[in-house]
Design an enzyme around this catalytic site. Structure first.
Site, mmCIF file in Angstrom:
data_model
loop_
_atom_site.group_PDB
_atom_site.id
_atom_site.type_symbol
_atom_site.label_atom_id
_atom_site.label_comp_id
_atom_site.label_asym_id
_atom_site.label_seq_id
_atom_site.Cartn_x
_atom_site.Cartn_y
_atom_site.Cartn_z
ATOM 1 N N HIS A 23 0.827 -1.187 0.000
ATOM 2 C CA HIS A 23 0.000 0.000 0.000
ATOM 3 C C HIS A 23 0.874 1.255 0.000
ATOM 4 O O HIS A 23 1.938 1.279 0.626
ATOM 5 C CB HIS A 23 -0.968 0.002 1.177
ATOM 6 C CG HIS A 23 -0.314 -0.252 2.508
ATOM 7 N ND1 HIS A 23 0.337 -1.416 2.841
ATOM 8 C CD2 HIS A 23 -0.189 0.576 3.591
ATOM 9 C CE1 HIS A 23 0.810 -1.325 4.073
ATOM 10 N NE2 HIS A 23 0.507 -0.140 4.552
ATOM 11 N N SER B 192 -12.458 0.617 -0.026
ATOM 12 C CA SER B 192 -13.414 1.312 0.833
ATOM 13 C C SER B 192 -13.482 2.805 0.519
ATOM 14 O O SER B 192 -14.517 3.430 0.747
ATOM 15 C CB SER B 192 -13.044 1.090 2.302
ATOM 16 O OG SER B 192 -11.699 1.461 2.507
#
Lengths: 202, 202
Positions: A123, A178
């Site tokens: 990430h 999300s």
């Protein structure tokens, strides 16, 4: 090339709810990944049928890990380190589009060598889904793009306001979970991402 | 036709240990099923390579649920209710041998209609792996064989001493998990099963 926006299911929504949102997001999204590790292949099979029914074209659907489900519909497939090796998938499932998650420069080079069509790298920023794991950062993304020709999508903690920084490091697009699916207004958020991804002067 | 003996991995052994036993069981066993629901496709891929290395021929290997892993090696595949539908597997993975677990006459007929090559039916007797679930019993096996032409292997609580009863009900073979793998002497137990399966007068 136009910068890409991938939306990845977060495993929190029902397949019905994901298909519903996907149908609305379709005009603003390049790929929809079904990343539902807890689901059986029968459920994923049903999930793909739901996406198709909502008007998502086959080439915009990507199945995580389950090459068999992808092959049954000729969607794309996304592989991780625990999946079948890329070169095996290329050999036995010809012409299927293969993405691959990588977390290091070495893994990116290996994936490129084995013939992945694109990689997801992250990430990049801190994100709730990877709490306690330090992010790779923009520098690593930049280094990866300097050393590899393969298309790279950045993932992890990406918000509309940091898209310019990600593109500045050479990303060919972004993948969001999300950030879009749990947003107050997923459609407006996707539109905003798309605008940031394709603003003049990138 | 000679009555078949299938050995199914029980998920308790390491893949190395299962491959080791399988190598010794090979002369007495018709099929080895990798039924390791908790394992990734990469692990199963490695597991098949271990079995091949121990001299198990490809046609004796059956992969549970993961059609992609089966297809990569052209082994058989075994499907359950949570797997891809049989007719989809037949359409997109031609010539792969398909077994199917069923627990009712209706499911057996559906599997036959969709083109399964054989079915596993059970559990026949009480077994520790299905505690609290009443067994289907010999009568159901007999009814199933009377109504269906498909080869049926009986599974669940089968011991060498109840093999004659199972064959008397029409079974074309048996599938055994812990009855062999957790036996004090797996090899001698498999030999005993094989003897019982092919005694004169069955």
């Amino acid at each position: 090339m136009r910068k890409q926006l991938h939306v990845i299911s977060d495993g929190k929504l029902s397949l019905e709810a994901f298909a519903e949102i996907a149908g609305e997001l379709e005009p603003f999204t390049d790929r929809f990944h079904l990343r539902e590790k807890h689901r059986t292949s029968r459920e994923l099979y049903t999930g793909v049928k739901m996406l198709l029914k909502k008007g998502i074209p086959t080439h915009k659907i990507v199945i995580n890990d389950r090459v068999d489900v992808a092959w049954a519909f000729k969607t794309g497939v996304h592989l991780a380190f625990h999946s079948l090796p890329i070169h095996i998938v290329k050999m036995h499932f010809p012409d299927i589009r293969i993405g691959c998650s990588v977390h290091s420069l070495e893994a990116a080079e290996e994936a490129t060598k084995q013939g992945a069509d694109y990689i997801l790298f992250g990430h990049i920023f801190e994100t709730d889904s990877k709490k306690g794991v330090p992010p790779r950062g923009i520098g690593a993304l930049e280094a990866l793009k300097k050393r590899n020709d393969i298309p790279v999508l950045a993932i992890g903690g990406i918000k509309p306001e940091n898209v310019p920084e990600v593109l500045g490091a050479g990303a060919d697009g972004i993948a969001v979970m999300s950030g879009i699916l749990q947003a107050k207004d997923p459609i407006e958020t996707a539109k905003l991402f798309l605008k940031k991804l394709n603003e003049e002067g990138q």
